[in-house]
Enzyme design. Structure first.
Site, PDB file in Angstrom:
ATOM      1  N   HIS A   1     -11.061  -3.180  10.873  1.00  0.00           N
ATOM      2  CA  HIS A   1      -9.740  -3.706  11.127  1.00  0.00           C
ATOM      3  C   HIS A   1      -9.927  -5.380  11.630  1.00  0.00           C
ATOM      4  O   HIS A   1      -8.446  -4.747  12.342  1.00  0.00           O
ATOM      5  CB  HIS A   1      -8.152  -2.408  10.829  1.00  0.00           C
ATOM      6  CG  HIS A   1      -6.872  -3.499   9.916  1.00  0.00           C
ATOM      7  ND1 HIS A   1      -6.208  -3.137   9.881  1.00  0.00           N
ATOM      8  CD2 HIS A   1      -7.528  -3.985   8.883  1.00  0.00           C
ATOM      9  CE1 HIS A   1      -5.257  -3.735   9.334  1.00  0.00           C
ATOM     10  NE2 HIS A   1      -5.607  -4.116   8.427  1.00  0.00           N
TER      11      HIS A   1
ATOM     12  N   TYR B   1      -1.266  -3.266  -6.652  1.00  0.00           N
ATOM     13  CA  TYR B   1      -1.433  -3.947  -6.008  1.00  0.00           C
ATOM     14  C   TYR B   1      -2.268  -3.793  -4.545  1.00  0.00           C
ATOM     15  O   TYR B   1      -2.738  -2.923  -4.376  1.00  0.00           O
ATOM     16  CB  TYR B   1       0.746  -4.234  -4.895  1.00  0.00           C
ATOM     17  CG  TYR B   1       0.842  -4.872  -4.542  1.00  0.00           C
ATOM     18  CD1 TYR B   1       1.607  -6.331  -5.262  1.00  0.00           C
ATOM     19  CD2 TYR B   1      -0.165  -5.200  -3.215  1.00  0.00           C
ATOM     20  CE1 TYR B   1       2.269  -7.576  -4.498  1.00  0.00           C
ATOM     21  CE2 TYR B   1       1.207  -6.800  -2.473  1.00  0.00           C
ATOM     22  CZ  TYR B   1       1.620  -6.816  -3.147  1.00  0.00           C
ATOM     23  OH  TYR B   1       2.652  -8.705  -1.910  1.00  0.00           O
TER      24      TYR B   1
ATOM     25  N   ARG C   1       2.417 -12.592  -0.630  1.00  0.00           N
ATOM     26  CA  ARG C   1       1.586 -12.440  -0.045  1.00  0.00           C
ATOM     27  C   ARG C   1       0.573 -13.671  -1.103  1.00  0.00           C
ATOM     28  O   ARG C   1       0.914 -14.369  -2.296  1.00  0.00           O
ATOM     29  CB  ARG C   1       0.190 -10.909  -0.067  1.00  0.00           C
ATOM     30  CG  ARG C   1       0.257  -9.721   0.107  1.00  0.00           C
ATOM     31  CD  ARG C   1      -0.277  -9.860   1.528  1.00  0.00           C
ATOM     32  NE  ARG C   1       0.099  -8.751   2.900  1.00  0.00           N
ATOM     33  CZ  ARG C   1      -0.355  -8.735   3.329  1.00  0.00           C
ATOM     34  NH1 ARG C   1      -1.273  -8.958   3.786  1.00  0.00           N
ATOM     35  NH2 ARG C   1      -0.346  -7.350   4.324  1.00  0.00           N
TER      36      ARG C   1
ATOM     37  N   LYS D   1      -9.603  -2.483   1.721  1.00  0.00           N
ATOM     38  CA  LYS D   1      -9.665  -1.573   2.593  1.00  0.00           C
ATOM     39  C   LYS D   1     -10.340  -0.132   1.904  1.00  0.00           C
ATOM     40  O   LYS D   1     -10.416   0.787   3.063  1.00  0.00           O
ATOM     41  CB  LYS D   1      -7.518  -0.674   2.252  1.00  0.00           C
ATOM     42  CG  LYS D   1      -6.749  -2.090   3.091  1.00  0.00           C
ATOM     43  CD  LYS D   1      -7.556  -2.303   4.116  1.00  0.00           C
ATOM     44  CE  LYS D   1      -7.252  -4.114   4.338  1.00  0.00           C
ATOM     45  NZ  LYS D   1      -6.022  -4.261   5.253  1.00  0.00           N
TER      46      LYS D   1
ATOM     47  N   ASP E   1      -9.719 -10.124   8.376  1.00  0.00           N
ATOM     48  CA  ASP E   1      -8.932  -8.756   8.058  1.00  0.00           C
ATOM     49  C   ASP E   1     -10.193  -7.732   8.322  1.00  0.00           C
ATOM     50  O   ASP E   1      -9.809  -6.308   8.705  1.00  0.00           O
ATOM     51  CB  ASP E   1      -8.461  -8.427   6.791  1.00  0.00           C
ATOM     52  CG  ASP E   1      -7.596  -7.206   6.614  1.00  0.00           C
ATOM     53  OD1 ASP E   1      -6.939  -7.131   7.561  1.00  0.00           O
ATOM     54  OD2 ASP E   1      -7.887  -6.452   5.413  1.00  0.00           O
TER      55      ASP E   1
ATOM     56  N   SER F   1      -1.718  -3.645  10.736  1.00  0.00           N
ATOM     57  CA  SER F   1      -0.736  -4.423   9.169  1.00  0.00           C
ATOM     58  C   SER F   1       0.656  -5.295   9.224  1.00  0.00           C
ATOM     59  O   SER F   1       1.191  -5.279  10.194  1.00  0.00           O
ATOM     60  CB  SER F   1      -1.032  -4.018   7.628  1.00  0.00           C
ATOM     61  OG  SER F   1      -2.104  -3.109   7.479  1.00  0.00           O
TER      62      SER F   1
ATOM     63  N   CYS G   1       0.633  -8.230  11.521  1.00  0.00           N
ATOM     64  CA  CYS G   1       0.808  -8.192  13.508  1.00  0.00           C
ATOM     65  C   CYS G   1       0.003  -8.739  13.756  1.00  0.00           C
ATOM     66  O   CYS G   1      -0.351  -8.754  15.106  1.00  0.00           O
ATOM     67  CB  CYS G   1       0.642  -6.762  13.987  1.00  0.00           C
ATOM     68  SG  CYS G   1       0.964  -5.571  13.892  1.00  0.00           S
TER      69      CYS G   1
ATOM     70  N   ARG H   1       0.773  -1.120  -0.158  1.00  0.00           N
ATOM     71  CA  ARG H   1      -0.485  -0.279  -0.218  1.00  0.00           C
ATOM     72  C   ARG H   1       0.856   1.266   0.031  1.00  0.00           C
ATOM     73  O   ARG H   1       1.484   1.008   0.711  1.00  0.00           O
ATOM     74  CB  ARG H   1      -0.810  -0.209   1.461  1.00  0.00           C
ATOM     75  CG  ARG H   1      -1.725  -0.705   1.052  1.00  0.00           C
ATOM     76  CD  ARG H   1      -3.064  -0.568   2.228  1.00  0.00           C
ATOM     77  NE  ARG H   1      -2.135  -1.175   4.035  1.00  0.00           N
ATOM     78  CZ  ARG H   1      -1.648  -0.669   4.495  1.00  0.00           C
ATOM     79  NH1 ARG H   1      -1.594   1.049   4.297  1.00  0.00           N
ATOM     80  NH2 ARG H   1      -1.326  -0.730   6.019  1.00  0.00           N
TER      81      ARG H   1
END
Ligand code: GTP
Ligand code: SPV
Ligand code: MN
Length: 650
Positions: A245, A216, A404, A225, A292, A267, A269, A74
């Site tokens: 989130h 991406y 990812r 998001k 998420d 993110s 974590c 991001r």
């Protein structure tokens, strides 16, 4: 120029027709959402050198993509909240006047799809027909986005049918920003290479998303998001619900009692890991609903009910192993897209800390050869025969740190199917939440788990969250601790102060505030002086979840400290703690991470106060707004800040 196809829904036609005229694609394809169509697009990308087909025996229907080196995460610096007034975007967001931004971006979009196909993706955020679900139409010139959206959201005809003639949706436009001249050969990963040419823009008042220049993840899969957090958080504030989130999980005790837990960690974590964790504690069962994003709505009974608006997992690859997260690895067995991981000679994938020996030679995320390390079979280096120390010193990784997997949720062996489909007791309400966790990566100070004394105190804890910046964002601050309230810093669709107020409103407006979830702050990432993790994490986190359930049931006392209620070490269940295993609880460490580090906390609280002062700052250009009393950190949170400060000083 391509002819705009017919749509039963006039608003869909208008959106597609408008962008057809601006972007001038060669062709328009409306995504149907079938498996056949999905695989045909993947195979077309293989032919064009944009996908590598993985071994169909070991990874059926799986593909590998390598992004451009500039397009790996991001881009927060190029993400904008374009509300009419700057103050409504707040001090944590980049802002530009919406009219100006639309003018500027329209210039970028002019002719941007020349030589390309425009795809129209109807998608649902949530189970189609569920009362909490919202809908979107994403226009994109990226087939990579189409196939990822097919996994991450529910796409195609079923959505279009549900929209009918006049159903509403969030209109989204996306372009990689790389038109092709006649005869020009396409590249493996088209995008705008200069960071300042990329824009990730939300127009919260129009409910529109405009994205340009990146292909991406969160920049391009606009349901995620941009919609499910930034636009949805604004809708949620206006309509009295919450877009967060957060992962959602179902936990079943040995007595067969069910608990539903959400957790907001920044993110990279640990959300995906906690969401599908295999409990170490015997008799406890954990199931996944989401990893998420959670949308939570207050019920008539005062409880908060949650759905996962997504349909798949866009998970961090490195670190995912059969030891740490077996259910994630199993979710990647078929129908998965991998981005920026290592390709092995037998057509499989590999990454750092996968717990699998590296092949002798492979192809790294940049497409260059990589080789097994001389003295560690679990590492790879850019040259043959390199030692672990040499590779470490060079900073080289074979799989990008933000590489990812995009895996269908239905692959997850522990998916809570009813909850995932938005059902509770067969009704489409979402699941009632018993506990909300906040957390972050904190090598010091923050204890393993800390219980809020009230809803307001819990909101304070969330507002005070901080974490090390991870590779999920392109940043020069990776590894540094920054404030990340509610793990939402990059995702607020409006003013952070108003967001805090909205959290407080959830208690004030609840039909029965005593039924709201209890709130906890957790930290799996404390480090010793030698740099080792003091808590094993992963499956051992079930020990903390059990304590939380016991607190909910009133079965266990806690140490009531100035910062919150902390477990007594004896109350953390250490059943099945195999001291010979790679991950296990070290008792001395456990005692240490349950202590209140008073000096550390004084500094922590001062930092929180400083962040509040930043949030209170108003845009200076507009003197009328600068004097506004509104859009300030709520007094109730300031009060807790003062109370904790005073208690620590005693
Ligand atoms: P986003 O998808 O970016 O929102 O990230 P996420 O919050 O889902 O994070 P994820 O679960 O993918 O974890 C990111 C990294 O943290 C991985 O490399 C994990 O191996 C690591 N991690 C997750 N949980 C734990 C834990 O309990 N302890 C430790 N030490 N590491 C963890
Ligand atoms: C995050 O960064 O929090 C993610 C990955 O989940 S992305 O979809 O790229 O935002
Ligand atoms: Mn995330």
């Amino acid at each position: 120029m391509a002819k705009t196809p017919k749509f039963a829904n006039a608003k869909v036609f208008a959106w597609v027709d408008k962008w057809n005229k601006i972007c001038t694609p060669d062709k328009i394809v409306v995504v149907k959402g079938t498996k056949k169509e999905h695989l045909a697009i993947c195979e077309m990308m293989v032919k064009k050198g944009q996908f590598i087909k993985l071994n169909p025996k070991t990874r059926p229907d799986c593909y590998l993509a390598r992004s451009h080196e500039s397009d790996v995460a991001r881009v927060e610096g190029r993400t904008f909240i374009c509300s009419k007034k700057e103050i409504d975007a707040g001090p944590t967001n980049h802002w530009m006047d919406p009219v100006e931004m639309k003018k500027l971006m329209t210039k970028s979009y002019k002719g941007c799809m020349k030589g390309r196909t425009m795809y129209v993706i109807p998608f649902a955020m949530g189970p189609i027909g569920n009362p909490i679900t919202q809908y979107g139409i994403e226009i994109t010139d990226s087939p990579y986005v189409v196939v990822n959206m097919n996994i991450m959201t529910r796409t195609g005809d079923a959505v279009m049918k549900h929209l009918g003639k006049d159903g509403s949706f969030i209109p989204c436009i996306h372009s990689v920003g790389a038109p092709l001249k006649k005869g020009q050969k396409d590249v493996a990963w088209p995008c705008a290479k200069k960071i300042e040419d990329k824009f990730i823009t939300q127009f919260p008042e129009d409910g529109e998303i405009w994205s340009f220049g990146s292909g991406y993840g969160g920049n391009a899969l606009l349901g995620k998001k941009c919609f499910a957090l930034r636009i949805a958080s604004k809708l949620a504030k206006d309509q009295g619900w919450m877009a967060e989130h957060m992962l959602i999980l179902t936990l079943t005790s040995p007595e067969k009692k069910q608990y539903h837990v959400t957790a907001a960690f920044p993110s990279a974590c640990g959300k995906t890991n906690l969401a599908m964790m295999l409990p170490k504690l015997p008799g406890w069962k954990l199931q996944t609903i989401g990893d998420d994003i959670a949308w939570l709505k207050p019920g008539d009974d005062g409880r908060l009910y949650a759905i996962n608006p997504e349909n798949g997992f866009f998970g961090v690859a490195p670190g995912t192993s059969m030891d740490s997260n077996p259910n994630a690895l199993k979710s990647c067995k078929k129908g998965t897209i991998f981005t920026n991981v290592v390709l092995t000679p037998d057509g499989d994938i590999w990454w750092e800390d996968m717990g699998i020996k590296a092949p002798k030679q492979g192809v790294d995320w940049k497409g260059n050869p990589c080789y097994v390390c001389a003295d560690d079979p679990y590492r790879m280096g850019p040259k043959p025969g390199m030692t672990k120390a040499e590779i470490k010193a060079s900073g080289y990784v074979a799989a990008h740190k933000n590489s990812r997997f995009t895996a269908p949720a239905e692959n997850c062996p522990v998916l809570d199917k009813a909850g995932f489909n938005g059902l509770f007791n067969k009704k489409p309400t979402g699941v009632p939440i018993d506990a909300i966790l906040f957390g972050g990566r904190r090598p010091s100070t923050i204890p393993l788990v800390n219980e809020a004394k009230s809803w307001t105190h819990g909101v304070f804890m969330g507002s005070a969250a901080g974490s090390e910046v991870t590779a999920a964002v392109i940043s020069d601050q990776i590894g540094q601790v920054r404030r990340d309230p509610m793990a939402m810093l990059p995702f607020f669709g409006y003013n952070v102060c108003d967001y805090f107020q909205h959290w407080l409103e959830m208690e004030r407006t609840s039909a029965d505030a005593s039924k709201l979830p209890k709130i906890y702050f957790v930290n799996w990432f404390r480090k010793g002086d030698d740099g080792r993790f003091m808590w094993p994490g992963f499956g051992d986190n079930s020990r903390v979840l059990k304590w939380i359930c016991q607190r909910i049931e009133g079965q266990v006392k806690a140490n009531e400290t100035p910062i919150g209620n902390i477990p007594f070490a004896k109350d953390i269940d250490l059943a099945n703690n195999d001291e010979k295993a790679k991950f296990h609880v070290v008792k001395a460490d456990l005692e240490e991470i349950l202590k209140v580090d008073v000096e550390g906390w004084k500094k922590e609280i001062a930092t929180v106060g400083a962040s509040y002062d930043e949030y209170d700052k108003k845009p200076s250009k507009d003197s009328k707004e600068a004097n506004l009393a509104a859009h300030r950190v709520p007094k109730a949170l300031r009060q807790i800040l003062a109370d904790v400060t005073a208690a620590l000083a005693k």
